[in-house]
Design a protein around this motif. Structure first.
Motif, PDB file in Angstrom:
ATOM      1  N   MET A 104     -33.757  41.040 -59.722  1.00 44.60           N
ATOM      2  CA  MET A 104     -32.839  40.776 -58.593  1.00 44.60           C
ATOM      3  C   MET A 104     -31.912  39.609 -58.928  1.00 44.60           C
ATOM      4  SD  MET A 104     -31.787  41.577 -55.611  1.00 44.60           S
ATOM      5  CE  MET A 104     -32.885  42.436 -54.519  1.00 44.60           C
ATOM      6  N   GLU A 105     -32.532  38.589 -59.499  1.00 39.70           N
ATOM      7  CA  GLU A 105     -31.749  37.395 -59.824  1.00 39.70           C
ATOM      8  C   GLU A 105     -30.625  37.730 -60.791  1.00 39.70           C
ATOM      9  OE1 GLU A 105     -30.623  33.513 -59.500  1.00 39.70           O
ATOM     10  OE2 GLU A 105     -32.066  34.651 -58.338  1.00 39.70           O
ATOM     11  N   THR A 106     -30.983  38.543 -61.852  1.00 39.52           N
ATOM     12  CA  THR A 106     -30.010  38.934 -62.869  1.00 39.52           C
ATOM     13  C   THR A 106     -28.907  39.764 -62.227  1.00 39.52           C
ATOM     14  OG1 THR A 106     -31.845  39.047 -64.374  1.00 39.52           O
ATOM     15  CG2 THR A 106     -29.781  39.998 -65.137  1.00 39.52           C
ATOM     16  N   SER A 107     -29.335  40.706 -61.318  1.00 40.10           N
ATOM     17  CA  SER A 107     -28.380  41.576 -60.655  1.00 40.10           C
ATOM     18  C   SER A 107     -27.404  40.755 -59.815  1.00 40.10           C
ATOM     19  CB  SER A 107     -29.148  42.569 -59.791  1.00 40.10           C
ATOM     20  OG  SER A 107     -28.245  43.344 -59.082  1.00 40.10           O
ATOM     21  N   GLU A 108     -27.890  39.784 -59.103  1.00 40.57           N
ATOM     22  CA  GLU A 108     -27.025  38.945 -58.279  1.00 40.57           C
ATOM     23  C   GLU A 108     -26.009  38.213 -59.145  1.00 40.57           C
ATOM     24  OE1 GLU A 108     -30.002  37.847 -54.612  1.00 40.57           O
ATOM     25  OE2 GLU A 108     -29.159  36.251 -55.830  1.00 40.57           O
ATOM     26  N   LEU A 109     -26.509  37.675 -60.223  1.00 35.65           N
ATOM     27  CA  LEU A 109     -25.612  36.958 -61.125  1.00 35.65           C
ATOM     28  C   LEU A 109     -24.544  37.907 -61.659  1.00 35.65           C
ATOM     29  CD1 LEU A 109     -28.150  34.762 -63.068  1.00 35.65           C
ATOM     30  CD2 LEU A 109     -26.373  33.975 -61.513  1.00 35.65           C
ATOM     31  N   LEU A 110     -24.961  39.131 -61.926  1.00 34.66           N
ATOM     32  CA  LEU A 110     -24.025  40.127 -62.443  1.00 34.66           C
ATOM     33  C   LEU A 110     -22.927  40.401 -61.410  1.00 34.66           C
ATOM     34  CD1 LEU A 110     -23.294  42.216 -64.593  1.00 34.66           C
ATOM     35  CD2 LEU A 110     -24.789  43.832 -63.416  1.00 34.66           C
ATOM     36  N   ARG A 111     -23.312  40.577 -60.168  1.00 32.74           N
ATOM     37  CA  ARG A 111     -22.323  40.825 -59.098  1.00 32.74           C
ATOM     38  C   ARG A 111     -21.345  39.651 -59.004  1.00 32.74           C
ATOM     39  NH1 ARG A 111     -23.093  39.201 -53.990  1.00 32.74           N
ATOM     40  NH2 ARG A 111     -25.363  39.246 -54.152  1.00 32.74           N
ATOM     41  N   HIS A 112     -21.881  38.477 -59.081  1.00 33.44           N
ATOM     42  CA  HIS A 112     -21.014  37.300 -59.012  1.00 33.44           C
ATOM     43  C   HIS A 112     -20.036  37.303 -60.190  1.00 33.44           C
ATOM     44  CE1 HIS A 112     -24.033  34.800 -56.391  1.00 33.44           C
ATOM     45  NE2 HIS A 112     -23.660  35.940 -55.840  1.00 33.44           N
ATOM     46  N   ARG A 113     -20.561  37.658 -61.342  1.00 38.01           N
ATOM     47  CA  ARG A 113     -19.706  37.648 -62.533  1.00 38.01           C
ATOM     48  C   ARG A 113     -18.602  38.712 -62.432  1.00 38.01           C
ATOM     49  NH1 ARG A 113     -22.400  38.948 -67.610  1.00 38.01           N
ATOM     50  NH2 ARG A 113     -24.258  38.579 -66.381  1.00 38.01           N
ATOM     51  N   ILE A 114     -18.989  39.873 -61.883  1.00 36.66           N
ATOM     52  CA  ILE A 114     -17.997  40.946 -61.705  1.00 36.66           C
ATOM     53  C   ILE A 114     -16.868  40.463 -60.803  1.00 36.66           C
ATOM     54  CG2 ILE A 114     -17.638  43.187 -60.578  1.00 36.66           C
ATOM     55  CD1 ILE A 114     -20.554  43.824 -61.576  1.00 36.66           C
ATOM     56  N   ILE A 115     -17.255  39.820 -59.727  1.00 35.49           N
ATOM     57  CA  ILE A 115     -16.249  39.311 -58.773  1.00 35.49           C
ATOM     58  C   ILE A 115     -15.316  38.323 -59.480  1.00 35.49           C
ATOM     59  CG2 ILE A 115     -15.983  37.808 -56.753  1.00 35.49           C
ATOM     60  CD1 ILE A 115     -18.449  39.258 -55.556  1.00 35.49           C
ATOM     61  N   LYS A 116     -15.906  37.418 -60.242  1.00 37.44           N
ATOM     62  CA  LYS A 116     -15.075  36.413 -60.920  1.00 37.44           C
ATOM     63  C   LYS A 116     -14.126  37.065 -61.911  1.00 37.44           C
ATOM     64  CE  LYS A 116     -18.279  32.639 -60.247  1.00 37.44           C
ATOM     65  NZ  LYS A 116     -19.433  31.943 -60.775  1.00 37.44           N
ATOM     66  N   ASN A 117     -14.640  38.067 -62.613  1.00 34.82           N
ATOM     67  CA  ASN A 117     -13.785  38.764 -63.583  1.00 34.82           C
ATOM     68  C   ASN A 117     -12.639  39.496 -62.893  1.00 34.82           C
ATOM     69  OD1 ASN A 117     -15.178  37.918 -65.778  1.00 34.82           O
ATOM     70  ND2 ASN A 117     -16.429  39.754 -66.001  1.00 34.82           N
ATOM     71  N   LEU A 118     -12.970  40.170 -61.796  1.00 33.35           N
ATOM     72  CA  LEU A 118     -11.930  40.913 -61.072  1.00 33.35           C
ATOM     73  C   LEU A 118     -10.865  39.969 -60.518  1.00 33.35           C
ATOM     74  CD1 LEU A 118     -14.069  43.512 -59.103  1.00 33.35           C
ATOM     75  CD2 LEU A 118     -12.298  44.046 -60.789  1.00 33.35           C
ATOM     76  N   VAL A 119     -11.318  38.874 -59.980  1.00 37.82           N
ATOM     77  CA  VAL A 119     -10.392  37.909 -59.382  1.00 37.82           C
ATOM     78  C   VAL A 119      -9.485  37.304 -60.452  1.00 37.82           C
ATOM     79  CG1 VAL A 119     -10.291  35.626 -58.272  1.00 37.82           C
ATOM     80  CG2 VAL A 119     -11.808  37.382 -57.359  1.00 37.82           C
ATOM     81  N   ALA A 120     -10.044  37.158 -61.664  1.00 38.61           N
ATOM     82  CA  ALA A 120      -9.283  36.504 -62.733  1.00 38.61           C
ATOM     83  C   ALA A 120      -8.288  37.439 -63.412  1.00 38.61           C
ATOM     84  CB  ALA A 120     -10.252  35.933 -63.772  1.00 38.61           C
ATOM     85  N   GLN A 121      -8.307  38.711 -63.039  1.00 40.37           N
ATOM     86  CA  GLN A 121      -7.484  39.689 -63.775  1.00 40.37           C
ATOM     87  C   GLN A 121      -5.984  39.537 -63.554  1.00 40.37           C
ATOM     88  OE1 GLN A 121      -9.004  43.604 -63.042  1.00 40.37           O
ATOM     89  NE2 GLN A 121     -10.676  43.377 -64.525  1.00 40.37           N
ATOM     90  N   HIS A 122      -5.582  39.065 -62.396  1.00 39.95           N
ATOM     91  CA  HIS A 122      -4.132  38.993 -62.115  1.00 39.95           C
ATOM     92  C   HIS A 122      -3.753  37.594 -61.653  1.00 39.95           C
ATOM     93  CE1 HIS A 122      -3.945  43.311 -62.528  1.00 39.95           C
ATOM     94  NE2 HIS A 122      -4.995  43.401 -61.728  1.00 39.95           N
ATOM     95  N   PRO A 123      -3.821  36.653 -62.571  1.00 44.83           N
ATOM     96  CA  PRO A 123      -3.541  35.272 -62.150  1.00 44.83           C
ATOM     97  C   PRO A 123      -2.103  35.079 -61.668  1.00 44.83           C
ATOM     98  CG  PRO A 123      -3.701  35.399 -64.531  1.00 44.83           C
ATOM     99  CD  PRO A 123      -4.097  36.741 -64.012  1.00 44.83           C
ATOM    100  N   GLU A 124      -1.189  35.910 -62.178  1.00 43.32           N
ATOM    101  CA  GLU A 124       0.218  35.714 -61.821  1.00 43.32           C
ATOM    102  C   GLU A 124       0.506  36.144 -60.376  1.00 43.32           C
ATOM    103  OE1 GLU A 124      -0.227  39.832 -63.250  1.00 43.32           O
ATOM    104  OE2 GLU A 124      -0.990  37.878 -63.868  1.00 43.32           O
ATOM    105  N   LYS A 125      -0.310  37.103 -59.877  1.00 45.11           N
ATOM    106  CA  LYS A 125      -0.125  37.538 -58.478  1.00 45.11           C
ATOM    107  C   LYS A 125      -1.466  37.364 -57.759  1.00 45.11           C
ATOM    108  CE  LYS A 125       3.495  40.909 -59.341  1.00 45.11           C
ATOM    109  NZ  LYS A 125       3.819  42.338 -59.397  1.00 45.11           N
ATOM    110  N   ALA A 126      -1.919  36.159 -57.806  1.00 49.03           N
ATOM    111  CA  ALA A 126      -3.288  35.893 -57.329  1.00 49.03           C
ATOM    112  C   ALA A 126      -3.483  36.306 -55.872  1.00 49.03           C
ATOM    113  CB  ALA A 126      -3.607  34.408 -57.509  1.00 49.03           C
ATOM    114  N   ALA A 127      -2.528  35.936 -55.003  1.00 49.10           N
ATOM    115  CA  ALA A 127      -2.694  36.217 -53.575  1.00 49.10           C
ATOM    116  C   ALA A 127      -2.688  37.719 -53.315  1.00 49.10           C
ATOM    117  CB  ALA A 127      -1.597  35.532 -52.770  1.00 49.10           C
ATOM    118  N   ASP A 128      -1.729  38.427 -53.920  1.00 52.55           N
ATOM    119  CA  ASP A 128      -1.643  39.888 -53.721  1.00 52.55           C
ATOM    120  C   ASP A 128      -2.903  40.575 -54.241  1.00 52.55           C
ATOM    121  OD1 ASP A 128       0.800  39.719 -52.543  1.00 52.55           O
ATOM    122  OD2 ASP A 128       1.930  40.019 -54.417  1.00 52.55           O
TER     123      ASP A 128
END
Lengths: 525, 140
Positions: free
Chosen positions: B1-25
């Motif tokens: 569970m712990e690993t899975s949670e960390l994975l979800r967090h990491r996925i979110i961070k990766n997705l958020v980091a994908q478009h730094p130029e249009k961060a808000a959109d």
């Protein structure tokens, strides 16, 4: 297509036998029935399909609603649980910390002391406990009020925290008392260094509102395990050492020594004996004359309490009044002094002696007591003394602490006819506005100015200024602590109204004062 | 569970980091995709409750996240969040949105379990197969 391919058509064109016709009719009827059945079945199927299509939508909506309710309820429950936890944490914090300074309180200190004792015992180390009491804090609190006093305590607490390591514990015991727990010290000298650092840090003025307040601290130090092996003994030892620091002139520190317990025991014995003394009527009043500096006549006396101790002999007020103030006995003691003084004045009058004013000192605690006025009225009534013969002496700090409230009490007293004097004038904080507004009759110049006025021109100037101010404000001025003819002559030259001091007469028993009044001979000087 | 949670967090961070130029959109896009999936399960009310709670938790770190409510209109659901993001630098937007999404999905996971939460997120966002976190997510 050959003609046999469509039997129905070829057969229809052929005339039918009766049987065939009947069969044909039956078939036709069956066909019709089948056809009708097929149509109904389709409708049912459509309806079922429609129903089964509608059902998931409704179920979906209901499921969504149910889920929404579950989510909302769960989040609300989480929020409530969080609020309960926050409240629990706050209660726990409040139970272990002082509300004003947010420092650890007695409970938390005792807990940490227990931990330190266990650790030091296991490791064979020592640690120090420092008991710190602010010097003359009561004076500031009484004169400038609790709000300023609280701000000062807060400022002192912050200074103290800045002087120690993060691992040490500074706690507020209550009032102006703080205790510092210094973990694992190598030598007793380490505690001395910390104490010196504390004294230095507190020596700087504290800026509170419009005041720059100076306050010092007296520190007592006890060391584990030499001065105590449990929390209670360590704190008691440090407290005892602190009393010695106070006795030693304040603003210093003292290490605990075993023979100091004798003083602590003495203080406790005095408190217990004071209670008994009230019951056994061991207190007596002495009377010191006040002299009219123009005609040398005795115009009044100040009633001064003494304790005729069965073993220690006659004790002066400075030996026991501060203990009475600490333990609240000052209230019944003050009531006794007032009644006794009024009775004595009445006795002198009834004996045909010239009527004089009798002055009684009122402490801050008595003045703030909500039965103070009522007690004055009742005592005057019971003793049948005319109010104009009673003078109450109050210090500046008592009057200025809550000036508005003091003003109303003072006016009630003045309306009653009681005379009012400001005692120790010049040593506290006075507002000239209130000085004008208060119905004060007399300013009593503190003896510290009188003592030095011959040798110190500044003190002489202060005395001249106070006398002039008193005259301008139409108030009587009396100088206390007059001990020499030079002092008396100087006061006379400055047109001071009255004088009091050893030069005119020491405090004496009622009979001696009566004899002095009886002779009617002016005191010569 | 712990690993899975960390994975979800990491996925979110990766997705958020994908478009730094249009961060808000990009941030609002992620929220809209996720909202569609989650509203279909817990309704508007459930989503709003989850969102309000995660905003409250995130505000203790990003005090400027001045979001008081969701718009009633689906098209403008996250208008206020977008306005709040537009006043910040892309880095701040990324960090705040990561924490907001993590808080949101943490609460969701605490209610319905990690596995179901990750399935919903998968449906909402799909994941780029080349994305390492996405790969881990899909191979979970």
């Amino acid at each position: 297509m050959n003609k046999n391919d469509n039997n129905g058509v070829s057969e229809a064109s052929v005339p039918l036998s009766r049987e065939k016709l009947a069969t044909a009719h039956k078939n036709a009827a069956d066909l019709h029935e089948d056809s009708a059945n097929q149509a109904g079945s389709r409708e049912r199927r459509i309806r079922v399909v429609e129903t089964t299509q509608a059902a998931p939508d409704e179920h979906m909506i209901m499921l969504q609603q149910a889920n929404a309710h579950l989510v909302i309820a769960t989040i609300e429950a989480q929020k409530l649980a969080e609020q309960v936890q926050i409240a629990k944490d706050q209660l726990d914090h409040l139970a272990h910390h002082d509300a004003l300074t947010d420092l650890p309180n007695r409970i938390l200190l005792n807990d940490r002391l227990a931990q330190s004792i266990a650790l030091a015992h296991r490791q064979g180390k020592q640690f120090a406990v420092m008991f710190m009491d602010l010097d003359r804090f009561k004076h500031i609190n009484d004169s400038l009020g609790h709000e300023v006093g609280d701000q000062l305590l807060l400022s002192v607490a912050q200074r103290m925290v800045s002087c120690v390591r993060h691992s040490d514990t500074i706690s507020r015991q209550g009032g102006d008392e703080f205790v510092l727990l210094l973990h694992s010290i190598e030598h007793a000298e380490d505690a001395a260094l910390s104490a010196q650092k504390m004294l230095t840090a507190l020596a700087l003025p504290h800026s509170i509102g419009q005041h720059d307040l100076h306050i010092s601290v007296s520190i007592g130090i006890s060391i584990y395990p030499d001065d105590g092996r449990d929390a209670e003994t360590l704190i008691k030892s440090a407290d005892t050492a602190m009393y010695y620091a106070k006795e030693n002139g304040r603003n210093n520190y003292r290490f605990f020594e075993q023979n100091m317990n004798a003083l602590a025991a003495e203080l406790q014995a005095i408190e217990a004996n004071l209670r008994r003394a009230l019951e056994r009527q061991e207190f007596v009043l002495y009377y010191q004359p006040k002299i009219n500096l123009h005609n040398s006549a005795i115009v009044g006396v100040e009633a001064l309490i003494r304790w005729q101790h069965p073993e220690l002999g006659l004790l002066l007020p400075e030996q026991f009044v501060f203990i009475a103030e600490d333990c609240g006995l000052i209230l019944p003691m003050g009531r006794w002094v007032l009644r006794e003084a009024c009775l004595q004045a009445r006795i002198w009058q009834q004996a045909g002696l010239p009527p004089i004013t009798i002055a009684v000192n009122i402490s801050a605690l008595e003045f703030r007591d909500n039965k103070f006025l009522e007690n004055i009225r009742a005592t005057l009534e019971d003793t049948c003394l005319e109010p104009r013969y009673l003078q109450l002496e109050l210090t500046e700090s008592v009057l200025m602490r809550d000036a508005d409230s003091a003003n109303s009490v003072l006016h009630a007293l003045a309306d009653l006819g009681v005379k009012l004097a400001i005692d120790d004038f010049g040593t506290g904080y006075s507002s000239l506005i209130y000085l004008r507004r208060f119905p004060i009759d007399t300013l009593k110049i503190d003896q510290s100015f009188v003592n030095q006025m011959i040798s110190n021109p500044e003190d002489a100037s202060i005395i001249s200024a106070v006398i002039s101010m008193g005259k301008s404000l139409k108030k009587q001025v009396i100088a206390e602590g007059v001990e020499t003819s030079e002092q008396s002559a100087f006061l006379q030259a400055q047109h001071c109204d009255e004088g009091q001091g050893y030069y005119f007469g020491r405090p004496m028993v009622a009979e001696a004062l009566a004899a002095l009044l009886q002779t009617g001979v002016p005191l010569l000087f | 569970m712990e690993t899975s949670e960390l994975l979800r967090h990491r996925i979110i961070k990766n997705l958020v980091a994908q478009h730094p130029e249009k961060a808000a959109d990009a941030a609002i896009n992620l929220w809209e995709q996720m909202a569609t999936q989650i509203i279909s399960i817990v309704g508007e009310g459930g989503f709003n409750a989850l969102y309000a709670r995660s905003v409250f938790l995130t505000q203790s770190t990003f005090y400027w996240l001045a979001v008081s409510s969701l718009s009633a209109q689906a098209d403008y659901r996250f208008a206020e969040l977008k306005m709040s993001f537009e006043g910040q630098t892309p880095v701040q937007v990324g960090e705040a949105n990561s924490l907001l999404l993590i808080n949101f999905t943490d609460i969701l996971a605490s209610l319905i379990g990690e596995q179901l939460t990750t399935s919903i997120l998968h449906s909402a966002w799909g994941f780029d197969a080349s994305n390492r976190a996405g790969k881990e997510f899909k191979n979970e």
